[in-house]
Write a protein that holds these residues in place. Structure first.
Motif: not given
Length: 258
Positions: A82-83, A72-73, A63-65, A5-7
């Motif tokens: 993955i999001y 996530a690796f 979802q990954i933050d 997701q781009l901000t």
């Protein structure tokens, strides 16, 4: 698929893109970027750098933050959608992969070794009180420039023109890092005084002022062997992806983020 997701913010988007692609290549997956709006201003500039922004989030994606990015690796995520939803502004993620990351951007060899370029970001400095409090004074900027040997100063900035401005002219600027509703802002006259003091102080360096498209400004910074920037993410990536032998950076970088 790894979707990110781009901000708002071109430099932020570079971090988000690189985080997504690094994870995707690790797992042998595709990657995609989701713009914050269909008419997002940075889409064209990103695409000029070969970065496509036409993705969508998979319905069942994990979802990954920022806090969970490194996990996530793990191999258990290899076959999962993955999001990524975060900023991912931690150089530890990228420091060992810079040679690989540089191949993802158009080559921009150093062509100016005699001058000094500064990325002089003003938008947040002028309209967000937390950034305004961290700004270097005009003389502090000048003292940094004087640590370099150079013939002429080049100023790359989001400010529309390198000339004195009044409070009313600042208030009339359109599309210039407009603050979010409820955001605490500094007194505009203080912002005006700051810009004008920098213009006066930098004059002794006979500056060349550059203000163009985001991607052309980004690539312009990468042409120099000597580069200075404050806290902007665009400046950070321009320096990291350049062949500059000397880089001056305001420290601590983005102090409110530790």
């Amino acid at each position: 698929m790894i979707s990110a997701q781009l901000t708002n913010g071109f430099g932020n988007n570079i971090f988000q893109y690189v985080a997504a692609r690094l994870l995707a290549e690790h797992h042998g997956q595709e990657w995609s970027l989701i713009p914050p709006a269909p008419d997002y201003y940075a889409i064209a500039s990103l695409e000029n750098l070969g970065v496509k922004c036409d993705g969508a989030r998979a319905p069942a994606a994990i979802q990954i933050d920022d806090d969970t990015y490194m996990s996530a690796f793990d191999s258990r995520f290899k076959e999962r959608d993955i999001y990524l939803n975060g900023y991912f502004e931690d150089y530890h993620y990228y420091i060992d992969h810079l040679d690989q990351i540089k191949t993802w951007f158009p080559d921009e060899p150093v062509t100016n070794s005699k001058d000094l370029v500064v990325h002089f970001r003003t938008g947040d400095t002028l309209i967000q009180i937390n950034n305004f409090a961290h700004k270097p004074s005009a003389e502090k900027w000048a003292s940094v420039f004087e640590k370099f040997e150079f013939e002429r100063l080049h100023i790359v900035s989001d400010f529309p023109a390198w000339s004195h401005i009044t409070k009313s002219e600042l208030e009339e600027l359109k599309g210039f890092h407009n603050p979010s509703p409820g955001l605490q802002v500094p007194d505009k006259q203080k912002s005006v005084d700051y810009i004008n003091s920098c213009i006066d102080t930098f004059e002794r360096f006979d500056p060349v002022f550059v203000h163009g498209n985001i991607d052309t400004d980004f690539n312009y910074l990468r042409k120099f062997d000597k580069l200075v920037f404050q806290h902007g993410t665009l400046g950070w990536w321009a320096a990291a992806l350049s062949g500059a032998s000397r880089v001056g950076v305001y420290g601590p970088w983005r102090p409110w983020k530790g």
